[in-house]
Design a protein around this motif. Sequence first.
Motif, short mmCIF file in Angstrom:
data_model
loop_
_atom_site.label_atom_id
_atom_site.label_comp_id
_atom_site.label_asym_id
_atom_site.label_seq_id
_atom_site.Cartn_x
_atom_site.Cartn_y
_atom_site.Cartn_z
N SER A 198 6.94 -4.91 5.96
CA SER A 198 6.18 -3.67 5.80
C SER A 198 7.01 -2.45 6.19
O SER A 198 6.98 -1.42 5.52
CB SER A 198 4.91 -3.71 6.64
N VAL A 199 7.77 -2.56 7.28
CA VAL A 199 8.63 -1.44 7.70
C VAL A 199 9.69 -1.18 6.63
O VAL A 199 9.93 -0.02 6.23
CB VAL A 199 9.29 -1.74 9.06
N ALA A 200 10.33 -2.25 6.16
CA ALA A 200 11.36 -2.10 5.13
C ALA A 200 10.78 -1.51 3.85
O ALA A 200 11.39 -0.64 3.20
CB ALA A 200 12.00 -3.46 4.86
N ASP A 201 9.60 -1.98 3.47
CA ASP A 201 8.95 -1.54 2.24
C ASP A 201 8.59 -0.06 2.30
O ASP A 201 8.84 0.71 1.36
CB ASP A 201 7.70 -2.40 2.02
N LEU A 222 9.69 -10.93 -3.85
CA LEU A 222 8.50 -11.18 -4.66
C LEU A 222 7.24 -10.52 -4.11
O LEU A 222 6.14 -10.82 -4.56
CB LEU A 222 8.28 -12.70 -4.77
N HIS A 223 7.39 -9.60 -3.14
CA HIS A 223 6.20 -9.07 -2.49
C HIS A 223 5.26 -8.37 -3.46
O HIS A 223 4.05 -8.34 -3.25
CB HIS A 223 6.56 -8.16 -1.31
N ASP A 224 5.79 -7.82 -4.53
CA ASP A 224 4.95 -7.13 -5.51
C ASP A 224 4.72 -7.95 -6.77
O ASP A 224 4.36 -7.39 -7.82
CB ASP A 224 5.58 -5.78 -5.88
N CYS A 225 4.88 -9.27 -6.70
CA CYS A 225 4.76 -10.08 -7.92
C CYS A 225 3.36 -9.99 -8.52
O CYS A 225 3.19 -10.20 -9.72
CB CYS A 225 5.16 -11.53 -7.66
N GLY A 226 2.35 -9.67 -7.71
CA GLY A 226 1.00 -9.54 -8.24
C GLY A 226 0.84 -8.38 -9.19
O GLY A 226 -0.15 -8.31 -9.94
N TYR A 275 -0.05 -10.02 2.47
CA TYR A 275 -0.46 -9.10 3.53
C TYR A 275 0.43 -7.88 3.70
O TYR A 275 0.31 -7.16 4.69
CB TYR A 275 -0.52 -9.86 4.86
N HIS A 276 1.32 -7.60 2.75
CA HIS A 276 2.27 -6.51 2.98
C HIS A 276 1.63 -5.12 2.95
O HIS A 276 2.30 -4.13 3.24
CB HIS A 276 3.46 -6.59 1.99
N HIS A 277 0.34 -5.03 2.63
CA HIS A 277 -0.36 -3.74 2.72
C HIS A 277 -1.34 -3.69 3.89
O HIS A 277 -2.16 -2.76 3.98
CB HIS A 277 -1.09 -3.43 1.42
N GLU A 278 -1.27 -4.68 4.79
CA GLU A 278 -2.04 -4.57 6.03
C GLU A 278 -1.39 -3.51 6.92
O GLU A 278 -0.20 -3.24 6.81
CB GLU A 278 -2.06 -5.92 6.77
N ARG A 279 -2.19 -2.90 7.78
CA ARG A 279 -1.70 -1.87 8.69
C ARG A 279 -1.89 -2.33 10.13
O ARG A 279 -2.86 -3.03 10.45
CB ARG A 279 -2.43 -0.55 8.46
N PHE A 280 -0.98 -1.92 10.99
CA PHE A 280 -0.99 -2.37 12.39
C PHE A 280 -2.30 -2.03 13.09
O PHE A 280 -2.75 -2.75 13.98
CB PHE A 280 0.20 -1.77 13.14
N ASP A 281 -2.94 -0.91 12.68
CA ASP A 281 -4.20 -0.49 13.32
C ASP A 281 -5.43 -1.14 12.68
O ASP A 281 -6.56 -0.82 13.05
CB ASP A 281 -4.34 1.03 13.31
#
Length: 348
Positions: free
Chosen positions: A263-266, A183-187, A236-242
């Motif tokens: 995030s890695v899988a996506d 459901l990560h892209d349900c929005g 938060y799946h579009h947050e970046r490590f930096d």
Amino acid sequence: MAEILFVDDDNLILRFSRDLFLSKGVSILTAANAEEALEFFSDHEIAVVVSDNQMPGMTGLEFLSHVKSISPDTVKVLISAFVDLPTALAAINSSEVFRYLIKPWKNEEILEVVKEGLRRYRMVHTMRREDEAVLRSLAQTIELKDPRTKGHCDRVAVYALMIAEAMRIPKEVQRQIKYGSWLHDCGKIGVSESILNGTEGLTELEFETMKMHTHWGADVAEKAGLSDVARNIIQYHHERFDGSGYPAGLAGEDIPVETRIVSVADVYDALIMDRPYRKSFPTRQAREMVRSLSGTALDPNIVSIFLDIIPEGPIPTTEDLLPRHDLFAAEKEATISAETPLLRRFSV
């Protein structure tokens, strides 16, 4: 049965709206003012309410604030005769308005907005059941907005669980990671298909709209009572490590570990699949691109684990990975049974 309510002090607009929706086989409720509209909520299940803003007595914005408290799941659409940025922002922030439209609206526009609102309403009620078959079918239904992403949610879930197993994440957390992956892209249910399926780069406004899908998805997940793990992935799946990602600009381990896994899988699955604006990358090149994002977009430790366990060579299908992760056996024949007759009839 969930219904649609239009509120406007102009009887001509109400009559036109009734005729428009009846032409699509859908009956709507109408009210000439906010006070009359509020009475409907005592004995009707209102899925979507569309309200004019400038009305005698209670304004549309005030009315929708009341709706938020008495029927929080109802999807709210505010209409105004002129562009009023302060009102639009107040509507979004205080009343959780799904759409802000300007009069005169186009027929196709109002039909599509209400249709998307119905989907959002039903999504909340479907997700609340936390039934695996229905959740997966819901994810597949969302993917229909962008046919090129078919199977993306399944593959992201499988890759994420491979990582989670290697990291010895507890099984119950793995189950919630699966739901969040699906459901990560349900929005994106709230993003126009013209934006999702465009072949050119996005304009600044379109990109800002696209970014809102994390907020909209998190709102739906919260209303549905999903676990914090699943909600973190959706939000938060579009947050970046930096720290250069969105919506909150989180960095490093401030990003929940379940989100860093997904995030890695996506990213990997997005690279190996065609997109409207580019062709897919070969798996070997995609692996190197994931490696190059280590420490910037992606958690370096999780990238290292992923590259150790992900199969090389041809792109694996979901069925290839099922023997190791039999996630879907019980729901292979599932359909989105939670869709109401209203939704099935409302085909624009």
